[in-house]
Design an enzyme around this catalytic site. Structure first.
Site, PDB file in Angstrom:
ATOM      1  CD  GLU A 229      -2.681   2.119  -2.610  1.00 57.85           C
ATOM      2  OE1 GLU A 229      -3.017   2.964  -3.176  1.00 57.85           O
ATOM      3  OE2 GLU A 229      -1.663   2.539  -1.804  1.00 57.85           O
TER       4      GLU A 229
ATOM      5  CG  ASP B 136      -2.239  -1.294   1.213  1.00 57.47           C
ATOM      6  OD1 ASP B 136      -2.612  -1.816  -0.479  1.00 57.47           O
ATOM      7  OD2 ASP B 136      -2.550  -1.251   1.762  1.00 57.47           O
TER       8      ASP B 136
ATOM      9  CG  ASP C  83      -9.550   3.820   0.897  1.00 56.43           C
ATOM     10  OD1 ASP C  83     -10.039   3.165   1.621  1.00 56.43           O
ATOM     11  OD2 ASP C  83      -8.676   3.305   0.075  1.00 56.43           O
TER      12      ASP C  83
END
Length: 170
Positions: free
Chosen positions: A73, A26, A126
């Site tokens: 990511e 991430d 998200d």
């Protein structure tokens, strides 16, 4: 950090590698540069950009863990430096189908433009589920998506979006 040879990262990836064959890293953006806020500040406005560890860290991870695959990511604001780091890392980036169908945006994020070296997701943690996303689309974005996908008003939009992702180069 570099002073300890990225020991924290090595220990963290070693632990994750016992559970997974593929690890998504991430906030890959922070490998190139990150927004640092000095300790004690009451607002992030007083932060500044700091150069990230870049290929120094990526090289260590690739070297220590040749048996693992990594996904970057790389969502968020792209910069030329970030794009270059992604190319240099040889890690695939991410493409998110829910980001593609906005009638106000250009076609760079549409499935036909996804590069081969990327991983296609319907959404992220998200986002809404794909079903919720489709139910909440504006009429303009719904029409845009259906036109792009070549489907009519009675066709299943979530299925068509998934099909488009599956047919992409990603």
């Amino acid at each position: 950090d570099l002073a300890d040879g990225f020991g924290w990262w090595i220990r963290r990836i070693d632990g994750a590698g016992k559970l997974y064959d593929v690890i998504r890293v991430d906030h890959f953006r922070g490998f190139e540069a990150y927004w640092a806020v000095p300790y004690g500040e009451t607002t992030a406005k007083n932060g500044h950009w700091v150069k990230g560890p870049g290929m120094d860290l990526i090289g260590v991870l690739n070297g220590w863990f040749p048996q693992l695959e990594f996904i970057a990511e790389d969502l968020g604001y792209p910069t030329p430096e970030l794009a270059q780091l992604l190319r240099d890392s040889q890690w695939p980036g991410m493409k998110v189908l829910e980001f593609a169908f906005d009638d106000r945006d250009d076609s760079a994020g549409l499935p036909h433009a996804f590069p081969e070296r990327s991983i296609c997701y319907t959404g992220t943690h998200d986002n809404e589920t794909l079903m919720q996303f489709c139910e909440n689309l504006s009429p303009e974005s719904d029409a845009y998506a259906r036109e792009y996908l070549g489907i009519g008003p009675d066709d299943d939009l979530p299925d068509a979006i998934i099909d488009a992702g599956m047919q992409s180069k990603a």
